[in-house]
Design a protein around this motif. Sequence first.
Motif, PDB file in Angstrom:
ATOM      1  N   ILE A   8      40.192  18.684  38.133  1.00  0.00           N
ATOM      2  CA  ILE A   8      38.725  18.654  38.228  1.00  0.00           C
ATOM      3  C   ILE A   8      38.151  17.688  37.204  1.00  0.00           C
ATOM      4  O   ILE A   8      37.265  16.878  37.506  1.00  0.00           O
ATOM      5  CB  ILE A   8      38.148  20.071  38.013  1.00  0.00           C
ATOM      6  N   ASN A   9      38.663  17.754  35.976  1.00  0.00           N
ATOM      7  CA  ASN A   9      38.147  16.873  34.935  1.00  0.00           C
ATOM      8  C   ASN A   9      38.386  15.414  35.272  1.00  0.00           C
ATOM      9  O   ASN A   9      37.502  14.567  35.087  1.00  0.00           O
ATOM     10  CB  ASN A   9      38.794  17.205  33.586  1.00  0.00           C
ATOM     11  N   LEU A  10      39.590  15.124  35.790  1.00  0.00           N
ATOM     12  CA  LEU A  10      39.882  13.743  36.174  1.00  0.00           C
ATOM     13  C   LEU A  10      38.950  13.284  37.290  1.00  0.00           C
ATOM     14  O   LEU A  10      38.415  12.172  37.249  1.00  0.00           O
ATOM     15  CB  LEU A  10      41.346  13.627  36.633  1.00  0.00           C
ATOM     16  N   ALA A  11      38.758  14.168  38.270  1.00  0.00           N
ATOM     17  CA  ALA A  11      37.893  13.804  39.395  1.00  0.00           C
ATOM     18  C   ALA A  11      36.467  13.568  38.916  1.00  0.00           C
ATOM     19  O   ALA A  11      35.802  12.620  39.354  1.00  0.00           O
ATOM     20  CB  ALA A  11      37.920  14.902  40.451  1.00  0.00           C
ATOM     21  N   ALA A  12      36.003  14.445  37.998  1.00  0.00           N
ATOM     22  CA  ALA A  12      34.650  14.286  37.472  1.00  0.00           C
ATOM     23  C   ALA A  12      34.524  12.950  36.745  1.00  0.00           C
ATOM     24  O   ALA A  12      33.540  12.221  36.921  1.00  0.00           O
ATOM     25  CB  ALA A  12      34.307  15.437  36.532  1.00  0.00           C
ATOM     26  N   LEU A  13      35.546  12.621  35.951  1.00  0.00           N
ATOM     27  CA  LEU A  13      35.542  11.364  35.217  1.00  0.00           C
ATOM     28  C   LEU A  13      35.482  10.183  36.177  1.00  0.00           C
ATOM     29  O   LEU A  13      34.717   9.232  35.992  1.00  0.00           O
ATOM     30  CB  LEU A  13      36.806  11.297  34.356  1.00  0.00           C
TER      31      LEU A  13
END
Lengths: 313, 314
Positions: A8-13
């Motif tokens: 999720i964090n990677l996708a948000a980034l």
Amino acid sequence: MSRQAVIINLAALLMMVLFVFFRADISDVFIMTGRLERLFTLVLVSLTLAYSTIVFQTISANRILTPSLMGYEHLFVLSQVLMLMALGSGSELVRSKVWSFVFSTAIMTAYSFALYVLLFRNHKKNVYYILLIGLVLGMFFSATTQFLQMAIDPNEYGYVQSAMFSSLGRTSIDTLAIALLVVAALLLYVKRYFRYLDVLSLGREYALGLGVDYDDLVRKQLLAISVLVSVSTALVGPITFVGIFVSGITYRLSATASHARIIGLAAGIALILMTGAQFAIEHILNYRHSLSVLINLLGGSYFFVLMIKQLRK
Amino acid sequence: MRWSLLLCCLILFAAVSVLLGVERLDLASLFHPGAGNRDVLWISRIPRTVTLILTGAGLSICGVILQQLTQNKFISPTTAGTLDAAKLGVLFGLLFFPQSGLLTKLIFGMFFCFSLTALFTFSMIPVVKRSTVLIPVFGVMYGYILNAVANVIGVQFNIVQNMESWMVGNFAKTLKGQYEVIYILLPLFAVCYCYANRFTIVGLGRGFTASIGVNYMAVTCVGLMLTSIMVSITLLTVGSIPFIDLVIPNLVSLIHGDNLRKNLPYMACYGAITLVVCDIMGRVVIYPYEIPCSMIVGSLGALLFLLILIRKGR
């Protein structure tokens, strides 16, 4: 960090990078500041939204309710219309975004305090009952707003319409600075209660048995929620169903009961959702729809499915 | 309260409503043919008052029928998404057939109103017993979703302001030639009265209804159909009037108990009086201009409903 959180964090980034740099000339200061401003607003709103929704749902022990349904949004629109009516669209105070932000935040915080004193202090009250009262209050505000809209002439109505449907164009650096200050101070304050929140989700009796001052904690958290919702609504206007959408997906993805982690995950999901929607508006839909209209439709249909599922149980 | 007293009140307020306005009506001159203000009377004042009375009565009856069908005192067209469903339907009528008349919009409104309210009512049957406040909460949220859909469509086709101004319940637009459709409510009242006892039985639950030999589905559908037709008609003639359908049945059952067949005329009468009084207030407050009736009903109604909620919540 769990696997889901990393993804999720990677996708948000990724979404953030895409949002800022998609077909952009980095040397063009105007476009870059505009995009960064909007992105910053979205990040702030995601944070406030994730925190308020998740904690509200923990307190009410229910995953269908969100604080934005307590009538805040209609009060926000009403406060904007009232200000416009009282001062006229030519007034400096209405044009200055900082003051209209301060005005809206102040009104909504006062409203939260009133709600708290009248409803939340008596902890024996049913949460649905409180929510019903909030919804009725919302209807009361919207009846008043509807009438006032009739009295405004169509030119000035443009101002109201942009307040009715959240739009990122209304925020400015000053507004953002105030919002950041409020949100940061509040999050710092509530950070130490994360551990107690985990106990809170066990229910009142268990929490009391484990030595948590349940009522005091609930009161503090409801207060924090009020301020955060006020800030986010004042920042981008009403987005009713995004909270329910975000919390639903979060709980589906993660099995952890740790609030620090769940809120982080929820903020990431909210950020993906909102940058995605805003990206679609800017590059695919050609600014035709506003953020709230798009997200409400998406979240609304999701809520519909969730409601039917809940009823089947 | 006595019947005669109620009727006297209604007639009194109706008379005030007929006589009140910028163009002064002289009672004596009405009986002389050819006097100018006869037109004012027949084109504007009397249609307005008739619409007020019929709308108030109709919406109160809608409210009580929906209360019986959902077995919940807090459910009414306002809190079950019925108003928003009708709005959505009329919007579709407006979009697809912008040129056609009232009848097309009415049929669209009725169709959407009936199917969406039926969806809500039938999905609520399993949870009826769980919590009194849960169902209206769901209903209001359901209304919000329908409203969001209507807003998306409105923004897409640039008719938001048109939509909003037409949704505000305003009796100033009820003129001769535009309000006659409201008379459809009269035969519907008679049907409601005939069905009153059956609605009471349905209000006792599905199992009970079946055990004494009443067709649950049929009666529920008749009730929903009546409600949708009445709500759509009032929506088209005057716009949305919130809360009167919620507050009046609750107040009447506080005063007169729960005998539906006996209460229906009372509800109609109280509803009519309330709406006429609210309209008079709206016309007096900023005379010679006027405030749309729905705003006064909305504010006062929401306030009254809050009081009822707080009273029951104790």
